[in-house]
Design a protein around this motif. Sequence first.
Motif, PDB file in Angstrom:
ATOM      1  N   LEU A  18     -11.254  36.826 -10.177  1.00 23.20           N
ATOM      2  CA  LEU A  18     -12.160  35.834  -9.595  1.00 23.20           C
ATOM      3  C   LEU A  18     -11.519  34.446  -9.612  1.00 23.20           C
ATOM      4  N   VAL A  19     -10.924  34.103 -10.755  1.00 23.39           N
ATOM      5  CA  VAL A  19     -10.231  32.817 -10.861  1.00 23.39           C
ATOM      6  C   VAL A  19      -9.146  32.729  -9.791  1.00 23.39           C
ATOM      7  N   TYR A  20      -8.394  33.821  -9.676  1.00 27.33           N
ATOM      8  CA  TYR A  20      -7.299  33.847  -8.705  1.00 27.33           C
ATOM      9  C   TYR A  20      -7.812  33.607  -7.294  1.00 27.33           C
ATOM     10  N   LEU A  21      -8.899  34.323  -6.959  1.00 24.17           N
ATOM     11  CA  LEU A  21      -9.421  34.219  -5.592  1.00 24.17           C
ATOM     12  C   LEU A  21      -9.978  32.832  -5.312  1.00 24.17           C
ATOM     13  N   ILE A  22     -10.699  32.285  -6.284  1.00 20.05           N
ATOM     14  CA  ILE A  22     -11.254  30.957  -6.048  1.00 20.05           C
ATOM     15  C   ILE A  22     -10.112  29.955  -5.849  1.00 20.05           C
ATOM     16  N   ALA A  23      -9.049  30.147  -6.620  1.00 19.01           N
ATOM     17  CA  ALA A  23      -7.932  29.205  -6.499  1.00 19.01           C
ATOM     18  C   ALA A  23      -7.146  29.405  -5.207  1.00 19.01           C
ATOM     19  N   LYS A  24      -7.057  30.647  -4.741  1.00 19.28           N
ATOM     20  CA  LYS A  24      -6.102  30.940  -3.672  1.00 19.28           C
ATOM     21  C   LYS A  24      -6.685  31.127  -2.279  1.00 19.28           C
ATOM     22  N   VAL A  25      -7.918  31.631  -2.206  1.00 18.59           N
ATOM     23  CA  VAL A  25      -8.440  31.920  -0.870  1.00 18.59           C
ATOM     24  C   VAL A  25      -8.545  30.626  -0.065  1.00 18.59           C
ATOM     25  N   ASN A  26      -8.021  30.689   1.137  1.00 11.31           N
ATOM     26  CA  ASN A  26      -8.014  29.511   1.994  1.00 11.31           C
ATOM     27  C   ASN A  26      -9.439  29.123   2.379  1.00 11.31           C
ATOM     28  N   GLN A  27      -9.858  27.927   1.976  1.00 10.11           N
ATOM     29  CA  GLN A  27     -11.247  27.524   2.210  1.00 10.11           C
ATOM     30  C   GLN A  27     -11.399  26.606   3.428  1.00 10.11           C
ATOM     31  N   THR A  28     -10.277  26.354   4.127  1.00 12.26           N
ATOM     32  CA  THR A  28     -10.414  25.444   5.268  1.00 12.26           C
ATOM     33  C   THR A  28     -11.003  26.148   6.488  1.00 12.26           C
ATOM     34  N   VAL A  29     -10.863  27.474   6.533  1.00 15.35           N
ATOM     35  CA  VAL A  29     -11.505  28.213   7.619  1.00 15.35           C
ATOM     36  C   VAL A  29     -12.391  29.316   7.051  1.00 15.35           C
ATOM     37  N   ARG A  30     -13.358  29.719   7.845  1.00 18.21           N
ATOM     38  CA  ARG A  30     -14.221  30.825   7.483  1.00 18.21           C
ATOM     39  C   ARG A  30     -13.467  32.115   7.681  1.00 18.21           C
ATOM     40  N   SER A  31     -13.597  33.024   6.737  1.00 18.64           N
ATOM     41  CA  SER A  31     -12.904  34.300   6.892  1.00 18.64           C
ATOM     42  C   SER A  31     -13.669  35.374   6.119  1.00 18.64           C
ATOM     43  N   LYS A  32     -13.221  36.622   6.278  1.00 14.81           N
ATOM     44  CA  LYS A  32     -13.802  37.709   5.492  1.00 14.81           C
ATOM     45  C   LYS A  32     -13.708  37.383   4.003  1.00 14.81           C
ATOM     46  N   GLN A  33     -12.545  36.819   3.613  1.00 16.75           N
ATOM     47  CA  GLN A  33     -12.326  36.517   2.196  1.00 16.75           C
ATOM     48  C   GLN A  33     -13.329  35.498   1.677  1.00 16.75           C
ATOM     49  N   THR A  34     -13.536  34.435   2.456  1.00 16.89           N
ATOM     50  CA  THR A  34     -14.480  33.415   1.965  1.00 16.89           C
ATOM     51  C   THR A  34     -15.882  34.014   1.893  1.00 16.89           C
ATOM     52  N   PHE A  35     -16.206  34.892   2.861  1.00 21.39           N
ATOM     53  CA  PHE A  35     -17.526  35.501   2.850  1.00 21.39           C
ATOM     54  C   PHE A  35     -17.741  36.330   1.587  1.00 21.39           C
ATOM     55  N   TRP A  36     -16.811  37.239   1.313  1.00 17.74           N
ATOM     56  CA  TRP A  36     -16.997  38.134   0.154  1.00 17.74           C
ATOM     57  C   TRP A  36     -16.951  37.377  -1.168  1.00 17.74           C
ATOM     58  N   LEU A  37     -16.164  36.320  -1.192  1.00 15.98           N
ATOM     59  CA  LEU A  37     -16.113  35.508  -2.405  1.00 15.98           C
ATOM     60  C   LEU A  37     -17.487  34.884  -2.667  1.00 15.98           C
ATOM     61  N   GLU A  38     -18.126  34.437  -1.586  1.00 12.63           N
ATOM     62  CA  GLU A  38     -19.481  33.891  -1.753  1.00 12.63           C
ATOM     63  C   GLU A  38     -20.455  34.985  -2.195  1.00 12.63           C
ATOM     64  N   VAL A  39     -20.251  36.203  -1.688  1.00 13.28           N
ATOM     65  CA  VAL A  39     -21.121  37.312  -2.106  1.00 13.28           C
ATOM     66  C   VAL A  39     -21.020  37.535  -3.615  1.00 13.28           C
ATOM     67  N   ILE A  40     -19.780  37.508  -4.117  1.00 15.41           N
ATOM     68  CA  ILE A  40     -19.607  37.681  -5.562  1.00 15.41           C
ATOM     69  C   ILE A  40     -20.369  36.589  -6.307  1.00 15.41           C
ATOM     70  N   LEU A  41     -20.187  35.345  -5.847  1.00 21.04           N
ATOM     71  CA  LEU A  41     -20.835  34.232  -6.543  1.00 21.04           C
ATOM     72  C   LEU A  41     -22.355  34.331  -6.403  1.00 21.04           C
ATOM     73  N   PHE A  42     -22.810  34.886  -5.258  1.00 22.18           N
ATOM     74  CA  PHE A  42     -24.249  35.043  -5.077  1.00 22.18           C
ATOM     75  C   PHE A  42     -24.848  35.898  -6.198  1.00 22.18           C
ATOM     76  N   PHE A  43     -24.093  36.921  -6.635  1.00 25.90           N
ATOM     77  CA  PHE A  43     -24.606  37.777  -7.711  1.00 25.90           C
ATOM     78  C   PHE A  43     -24.872  36.984  -8.978  1.00 25.90           C
ATOM     79  N   VAL A  44     -24.057  35.970  -9.206  1.00 25.72           N
ATOM     80  CA  VAL A  44     -24.291  35.104 -10.367  1.00 25.72           C
ATOM     81  C   VAL A  44     -25.662  34.435 -10.230  1.00 25.72           C
ATOM     82  N   PHE A  45     -25.940  33.959  -9.022  1.00 30.70           N
ATOM     83  CA  PHE A  45     -27.239  33.299  -8.795  1.00 30.70           C
ATOM     84  C   PHE A  45     -28.384  34.298  -8.910  1.00 30.70           C
ATOM     85  N   ALA A  46     -28.187  35.499  -8.333  1.00 30.47           N
ATOM     86  CA  ALA A  46     -29.263  36.486  -8.349  1.00 30.47           C
ATOM     87  C   ALA A  46     -29.570  36.928  -9.778  1.00 30.47           C
ATOM     88  N   THR A  47     -28.515  37.097 -10.588  1.00 32.05           N
ATOM     89  CA  THR A  47     -28.744  37.500 -11.977  1.00 32.05           C
ATOM     90  C   THR A  47     -29.472  36.390 -12.729  1.00 32.05           C
TER      91      THR A  47
END
Lengths: 539, 396
Positions: free
Chosen positions: B158-187
């Motif tokens: 997770l640390v790796y992805l947050i640090a590395k996934v390119n956040q300047t454009v929307r992509s599958k990666q940014t979407f799924w990363l948000e999904v993971i973080l959403f679980f934190v909110f849902a829990t």
Amino acid sequence: MKNVKCECGHINHEGTVLCEACGKPIEGNQHIDGNDDNKVLNMRYEGSARRSRTYKRTIIDKTWNFFSSVKVGVWLIALALIAAAIGTIYPQEEFKNSVLPSSQFYEEQYGLTGKIFYQLGFHNLYSSWWFVTLIALIGISLVICSIDRVVPLYRALKNQKAKRHEIFVRRQRFFSETEQTSDEDRQTFMNNLRKRRYKITEDDGHILAEKNRFSRWGPYVNHIGLIIILIASILRMFDFMHTEGYVWVREGETKVVPTTDQEYYIKNEKFIYETYDRNDERFQEALKNEEFNVPSNFQTNVVIYKVKEKVTLGQEPELEEVARGEIRLNQPLTFDGYSAYQSGTQLRSEYNLISFNVENGEGQQIGMFEFRPNDDQRTYELGNDYKAEIQEYYPQFEITENGPSSFSKFPRNPGIIFEITGPNVEGERYFYLNEDVVPLSDDNEFQVSLEDTQLITASGLIIKKDYSLPFFLIGATIFMIGVAQGLYWHHRRVWLHPKDGKLLVAGHTNKNWFGLQKDIEASLKDTNIEMVKDQQEKF
Amino acid sequence: MDLNTVSSNALYAAFILYLVATLFFGATIGKNKEDKTKSKASKIAITLTIIGFISQLTFFFTRWYLAGHAPVSNMFEFIAFFGMMLVLGFIIIYFIYRETIIGLFALPITILIIGYGSMFPTEISPLIPSLQSHWLYIHVTTAALGEAILAMSFVAGLVYLIAKVNQTVRSKQTFWLEVILFFVFATSAFILITSSFEGAGYQVEFTQEVDGQTNTIDYHLPALVEPDGAELRTEGAFTTGIEAPSWMHGENAGSKFNTLIWSILGGLVLYGLTRLILRKRVAAAIQPKLSRINTDKVDEIIYRSVAIGFPVFTLGALIFASIWAQEAWGRFWGWDPKEVWALVTWLFYAVFLHLRLGAGWHGEKSAWLAVVGFTIIMTNLIFVNLVIAGMHSYAG
Ligand code: HEM
């Protein structure tokens, strides 16, 4: 075979990428491991000649190459794991817990997806031919993959020399070059490495420091463990390795132990069922919320007999006690290679005894009789010429279109019609059901009442013989040794290469580069030797 | 103070200590590599973590003493134990790699998991006969430790992805990363909502006819969905009147489904508010804080946690489990859902190792695999226990 002689004099097998002895890249073979475009040499199998990378013509070659590909192996494992996971969406056939046949059950219970699940055969996934085939293919892949790599790897590691070719050293991932070093620097470096349990070999001023080479065999050891487990599961399909039976024994009853060829008998002396005390201080809080008592023990006290001599059919065999003990959940009883496990219980579900009291019209007792469903006795003398006779007996009473009948032969809900006769009395009939006695005619001479009932428990026992267990245990142990060996230790090497007054240092490990870096960094302390740089192209 | 109070207070204390330690780990980010591990903040942080761990051990052993059996026999106990093993896993990885950023993510995840577990009944319950075996402790503790170490690869991933996934454009990666973080909110939403209504003593009763029998079902949250074919018994209580799908029978399926919907809605609200405040993706907001970390090292942590956890998991979840199953039921393997999911987990991490070694799956690919692996572990821990096993009430 077209062997290749290296300039160092070592003769390598066809298809070798890096000379086994000095590591010099062999011309014309560099594409095999993709070394052409990279600065850092691919060191995965020491650049040794693997069959799958060398021969690609015949059908055998192609089959071999197919199975020795890690990609194929990974695909097979991935398919198996996805299939296994899908198989848990709905219960497997054996767990479905319903009288409906599977062809209806899945559709009725789960709708369309259930129907698909059933039609694709997922209801019996784990013994289906294609799942078993998948596992078998993984096994084959495992064997071929391992052989393809372990032999050349072994040869390369055995033949390696301390003196390496300069190109080999320069193209390692960890590398440094120092202009001016003293002998003292080198000694310090070597001593420090030695303290870290590196083994030092020296050849003409060239040094190889190496540790934990054995960890390279880890994957192959663990794969051997897995293969033993797969072989054990094939062996287990044969009866001489593994048998399983199930038997219900009622309290007081003696039964043949299944799967033992009529050789053993088991007697249920007593069944013990215990529950937790609701006032137990520890569990009070939790037990308050429980509707039913929570069981604390299921136990069958049994005696095991062995038949002394084989007898002809129909004769009572002579029995000899061989074992006696308590069978609990989690505590099986073992005798002569068999184990008996507590599995099911029908708690106080069958009548063992129903006794009646007979009085005359004035309330004076005439007599008593005890009906035992499992005995053959059907007439009872009550004394003074009074008699009771069982006329009809339905072990598990029910009314059907054709009148009263029995649902099973087990005395779970007995219905009894019996007749009492006396010196001057015609037979008077009574009907017993549900702990109640009703006369079947008016104007009765007798008063018949229920005196007592006794319920017994039937205990379900699994009888197992399994000689395959040690093989599984050996396989699992070897697997564990292999994974620990390969994953908890790492093969690390450091080369020192003097060249024209300069000192080249290179390092390689099969994993945990961070650890190797720490080793080298600590060992270079107090020397003037340059720390190695990571030459890996950034991914 | 009686031992019961000591025990539950020790768990609270651990909870608080992890929370405070997280803050100190937070204070180390943005520092240079050198002074990160030498800084006061990191020393305080790891010390607090260890004290918290000891405090949770105290909870564990006092409860063991009180119950007369190791407290790993119901959902609350097991999840709390898993949380403790996560901390142990983190401590091990910390002393190998000294990477404080892992703590900043590992501890909050642990806190959420322990909090989640505390929503289950916490009374000390007696051991049913099928669990009365020393292999219960041996199997469950080893399996949980293995899973927890494997979970460290998720934390690093997770640390790796947050640090590395390119956040300047929307992509599958940014979407799924948000999904993971959403679980934190849902829990978090689940914990907040459940404990609020629990605290208020909220309860609604339904009755449901099943095979001619009338079952009573209690809801502890307002009914967004009713159990299938059920009748409201509490006068004037709130309900939408919508029923759970009919294939959801099984004990309390309606109530569980209701809770799930509450958690997801609550999670959406929390997540939406956060997005409104940040005005960018949550991961994009965290990314700049991770600019100084050494991603190669984090990548190696992903792999090392799998390498260390895999043998432990094999031993606990497959070998010890088989030995116990052999002793209890006379069969070491029976393809029940719990066993199958342990096998699925194991095969998955075997795939991970082979891809890493054989196909060179490093960096981002490894990190995504670690995320999937953790999803499988959580599926086995929560979904299989609560849904599959409960719904089918399989034998065994
Ligand atoms: C369930 C099945 C399997 C398990 C649990 C398993 C386990 C392992 C483990 C733990 C390693 C060491 C990984 C590492 O050091 O990072 C390994 C390595 C390896 N496995 Fe497997 N394996 C399995 C199946 C297979 C199959 C089907 C193949 C064949 C395609 C295969 C080929 C290999 C190879 C080539 C290596 C690397 C050896 C090396 O580079 O030194 N494995 N395996």
